[in-house]
Design an enzyme around this catalytic site. Structure first.
Site, PDB file in Angstrom:
ATOM      1  CG  PHE A  16      -1.445   1.252   1.692  1.00 46.44           C
ATOM      2  CD1 PHE A  16      -2.172   2.086   0.845  1.00 46.44           C
ATOM      3  CD2 PHE A  16      -1.197   1.672   2.990  1.00 46.44           C
ATOM      4  CE1 PHE A  16      -2.647   3.315   1.293  1.00 46.44           C
ATOM      5  CE2 PHE A  16      -1.666   2.891   3.451  1.00 46.44           C
ATOM      6  CZ  PHE A  16      -2.379   3.714   2.602  1.00 46.44           C
ATOM      7  CG  ASP A  36       6.051  -6.569  -2.670  1.00 47.96           C
ATOM      8  OD1 ASP A  36       5.508  -7.612  -2.253  1.00 47.96           O
ATOM      9  OD2 ASP A  36       5.732  -5.435  -2.274  1.00 47.96           O
ATOM     10  N   GLY A  41       1.506  -7.404  -0.403  1.00 45.60           N
ATOM     11  CA  GLY A  41       1.493  -6.496  -1.556  1.00 45.60           C
ATOM     12  C   GLY A  41       0.707  -7.112  -2.705  1.00 45.60           C
ATOM     13  CE1 TYR A 154       5.283  -4.506  12.297  1.00 42.34           C
ATOM     14  CE2 TYR A 154       3.787  -3.134  13.568  1.00 42.34           C
ATOM     15  CZ  TYR A 154       4.519  -3.361  12.422  1.00 42.34           C
ATOM     16  OH  TYR A 154       4.488  -2.439  11.411  1.00 42.34           O
TER      17      TYR A 154
END
Ligand code: UDP
Length: 328
Positions: A16, A36, A41, A154
């Site tokens: 994004f 990527d 994605g 995270y």
């Protein structure tokens, strides 16, 4: 395998934020190579750039040292966005989160450092954890929860990325900038990985209940993706930013309940707004952040700009691109 050279290597460039960043770089006349693995994605996100001689897409992972090295060898600078994203995604895939966020970043930093390439590392406001010292300053303490709650892996993995980037800067002279991105929203953002705004818009537009987790008093500051990518590009052109950690976000704070109300109003939706307990929303022992606001004085001091688009304008810009994907 790759013949051409480019101004920028963008990891996670089909995501994004990455896709908006590539659009901006190409419109500035910069050549871009994307790496990527399309985990979150989408090739669709960069379809409008395909065929442009300034743009090249490479399917692959930042965990593949050879691919990272070979692309870095042909690039003038690196913008590292590839990471596990989305609170829900992270809770569902705890091992991949830690492996990609730590192992992948280590490979990208090492490839950039061995060539002295200027680099931007995308970090996150998650690293502040549940600090109560809002607005958050880059030199403020970070406060994380128990290791049994996977959400914090995270924050912890991205904090370790920051330590590593700053260590490469101090010990090996890597010209790196660390950007802590706050809640970034806009067209092409998917609601599949937990992000609240595309979900609310999807729910409102499809007549489903708008699900506010907890009591809705938690706050966030949402910034428009096109302003965030402007900040990243401007920082890359600012030598004084090298070696710095910089908050990138808006200071307009809104409760999640109020966000739901604005979405309902703008979309003229009949959907009810429903409060959903956290234990129904997320598996396991979930802990949310109550308040998240950036101090943007460092950003403004460096580039003279910080994101300021209103939430209403952002919601309209998303709607202009159609209905975002909702939850699974
Ligand atoms: N949230 C919500 N409903 C949803 C998705 C998220 O109320 O369908 C809440 C979530 O619990 C959090 C806020 O919205 O308080 C922002 O969540 P998001 O996952 O977008 O970002 P983050 O928690 O990383 O700020």
């Amino acid at each position: 395998m790759i013949a051409e050279t480019s101004d920028y290597l963008v990891t996670g460039g089909a995501g994004f934020i990455g896709s908006h960043l590539c659009t901006r770089l190409v419109s500035m006349g910069k050549s871009v190579q994307v790496l990527d693995n399309l985990s979150t994605g989408r090739r669709e996100n960069v379809r409008h750039l395909e065929g442009n001689p300034l743009f090249r897409f490479h399917l692959g992972s930042v965990m593949d040292s050879d691919a990272v090295d070979s692309l870095a060898a042909r690039s003038g600078a690196v913008i590292h966005l590839a990471a596990a994203v989305g609170v829900e995604n992270i809770i569902r895939k705890p091992v991949e989160t830690i492996e990609i966020n730590i192992g992948g970043t280590e490979k990208v930093l090492s490839a950039a450092a061995s060539r002295g390439l200027p680099m931007f590392l995308a970090s996150t406001s998650e690293v502040y954890g549940k600090s109560w010292e809002a607005p958050f300053r880059e030199d403020g303490d970070i406060v994380l929860g128990a290791t049994s709650r996977s959400r914090w892996s995270y924050a912890c993995s991205k904090a370790l990325d920051e330590f590593l980037a700053l260590a490469y800067h101090k010990a090996r002279g890597l010209p790196v900038i660390v950007g802590r991105l706050f809640n970034t929203v806009g067209p092409r953002q998917s609601g599949l990985y937990g992000m609240v705004l595309p979900r609310f818009i999807n729910q409102a537009m499809t007549g489903k209940p708008i699900t506010v987790f907890g009591n809705g008093t938690q706050t966030r500051c949402f910034s428009a993706v096109h302003e965030v990518v402007r900040c990243i590009c401007d920082l890359m052109e600012t030598p004084k930013a090298l070696g710095r950690v910089v908050n990138i976000g808006s200071v307009q704070e809104i409760t999640i309940l109020e966000l739901a109300r604005r979405v309902k109003e703008i979309t003229r939706s009949e959907s009810p707004i429903v409060l959903t307990p956290y234990d129904e929303a997320y598996p396991g022992d979930f802990e949310d952040m109550q308040r998240r606001v950036p101090d943007v004085s460092v950003l403004r001091g460096l580039i003279g700009f910080s994101p300021g688009a209103s939430i209403e304008d952002i919601i309209h810009s998303i709607l202009d691109h159609g209905i975002p994907e909702g939850a699974d």
